[in-house]
Design an enzyme around this catalytic site. Structure first.
Site, PDB file in Angstrom:
ATOM      1  N   GLU A 228      62.792   8.529  28.330  1.00  0.00           N
ATOM      2  CA  GLU A 228      64.172   8.475  28.823  1.00  0.00           C
ATOM      3  C   GLU A 228      64.245   7.996  30.268  1.00  0.00           C
ATOM      4  O   GLU A 228      65.159   7.257  30.637  1.00  0.00           O
ATOM      5  CB  GLU A 228      64.847   9.836  28.672  1.00  0.00           C
ATOM      6  CG  GLU A 228      64.935  10.354  27.245  1.00  0.00           C
ATOM      7  CD  GLU A 228      65.604   9.406  26.264  1.00  0.00           C
ATOM      8  OE1 GLU A 228      66.332   8.483  26.714  1.00  0.00           O
ATOM      9  OE2 GLU A 228      65.397   9.561  25.054  1.00  0.00           O
ATOM     10  N   HIS A 231      64.236   4.346  30.262  1.00  0.00           N
ATOM     11  CA  HIS A 231      65.579   3.789  30.072  1.00  0.00           C
ATOM     12  C   HIS A 231      66.370   3.821  31.374  1.00  0.00           C
ATOM     13  O   HIS A 231      67.044   2.852  31.723  1.00  0.00           O
ATOM     14  CB  HIS A 231      66.345   4.601  29.017  1.00  0.00           C
ATOM     15  CG  HIS A 231      65.966   4.317  27.608  1.00  0.00           C
ATOM     16  ND1 HIS A 231      65.813   3.043  27.100  1.00  0.00           N
ATOM     17  CD2 HIS A 231      65.737   5.166  26.559  1.00  0.00           C
ATOM     18  CE1 HIS A 231      65.505   3.111  25.811  1.00  0.00           C
ATOM     19  NE2 HIS A 231      65.440   4.387  25.462  1.00  0.00           N
ATOM     20  N   VAL A 249      61.204  -8.161  27.921  1.00  0.00           N
ATOM     21  CA  VAL A 249      59.940  -8.078  28.647  1.00  0.00           C
ATOM     22  C   VAL A 249      58.984  -9.098  28.029  1.00  0.00           C
ATOM     23  O   VAL A 249      58.871  -9.192  26.807  1.00  0.00           O
ATOM     24  CB  VAL A 249      59.339  -6.653  28.556  1.00  0.00           C
ATOM     25  CG1 VAL A 249      57.969  -6.601  29.228  1.00  0.00           C
ATOM     26  CG2 VAL A 249      60.282  -5.647  29.206  1.00  0.00           C
TER      27      VAL A 249
END
Length: 317
Positions: A228, A231, A249
């Protein structure tokens, strides 16, 4: 390895979410969760619907990020993130201990500095791109609040005082984390850079926060926090939240979808070129003991947001 194109920027706004969970659930799951569920993309899409201007802002952040990567003008020096942990609890188990909270900070420091014990388990195929992100975390304060809620869902109620939650503390200069009962099969979710400061931060179900106390296998190694926070630092799910999607990416293989459990290596993608998937990447959906690396491309993407002019530049260099 896929090539990231700037034309993919607009596509970010239209990623489809493949989570199997219902964010509107109002009841805490009675049984342990067996498959990772992250509601970050669902929450993001809801924010886009509520605020159409956010799409333009996110496009601008993506353009800035890609420019920083392409021009190689990235952050030099050490980034230290002060962390505020907000605990919302109905039961004693949900009122996680200071030690459990610190264990999550310790995991973040290990995972983001290549000090995790399983870092050397990265297969030779990916050894050339495994990365020490070089970002550290310091626990600054713990806030606690008793509640009668059985679950909070994913509409950010836990971040709003008027709805019984705890408002974030200085969100432009501190990472706020909430520990609470989320429900709906969701382990956690985060807000990407660019969203409202009033809802900025990371939410983790108390059962999957850190290493001890109420932490439950197979998500008991603190990797929900690592996922998380990834993110929160602008990383997408490695499969791009679409079949053979892009995570923006350049050095991560194209995944056809999320992986669960601990896939046997090598696990081949069904996408073009059938690359070996980087299932051990923190941004997949594998069990905690199945994820143990970030890539250099992900490191560069995270570093860009802290650079001057970036969406988290206020954290400083």
């Amino acid at each position: 390895m896929k090539k990231v194109l700037l034309s993919a920027i607009a596509a970010v706004m239209f990623f489809s979410c493949q989570n199997e969970q219902n964010e509107e659930s109002t009841n805490l799951d009675a049984s342990a969760i067996t498959h990772r569920g992250c509601a970050t993309q669902e929450v993001f899409e809801a924010q886009l619907k509520a605020d159409p201007a956010l799409a333009l802002k996110m496009n601008q952040i993506e353009a800035f990020t890609q420019n920083r990567i392409l021009t190689n003008r990235l952050v030099n020096g050490k980034i230290e993130i002060p962390v505020i942990v907000n605990v919302l609890y109905r039961t004693a188990a949900q009122n996680i201990s200071d030690a459990q909270i610190q264990s999550q900070i310790d995991v973040l420091n290990k995972d983001f500095n290549a000090q995790n014990s399983d870092y050397n388990s990265v297969p030779a195929l990916f050894s050339g791109v495994k990365a020490n992100v070089g970002i550290t975390f310091v626990l600054e304060k713990i806030n606690r609040k008793s509640t009668t809620k059985t679950s909070w869902g994913t509409n950010n109620a836990m971040k709003k005082t008027a709805q019984g939650g705890i408002a974030p503390t200085s969100p432009t200069t501190k990472l706020n984390m909430w520990s609470c009962a989320i429900g709906g099969g969701i382990l956690g979710y985060a807000q990407f850079p660019g969203g409202s400061s009033s809802t900025d931060g990371v939410v983790i179900d108390s059962r999957y926060f850190g290493l001890s106390g109420s932490a439950n296998a197979p998500f008991n190694l603190g990797r929900t926090g690592t996922h998380e926070v990834g993110h929160w630092m602008n990383l997408r799910h490695i499969w791009g939240d679409a079949n053979c999607g892009s995570d923006l990416v350049s050095d991560t293989p194209t995944h056809n979808t999320a992986n669960y459990g601990v896939p046997a290596y090598p696990h081949y993608s069904t996408c073009s070129g059938t690359p070996v998937e980087m299932t051990m990447n923190y941004m997949d959906y594998t069990d905690d003991n199945g994820m143990y690396m970030f890539s250099t491309g992900q490191k560069n993407r995270m570093a860009a947001i802290f650079a001057s002019g970036g969406p988290r530049a206020a954290f400083g260099i």
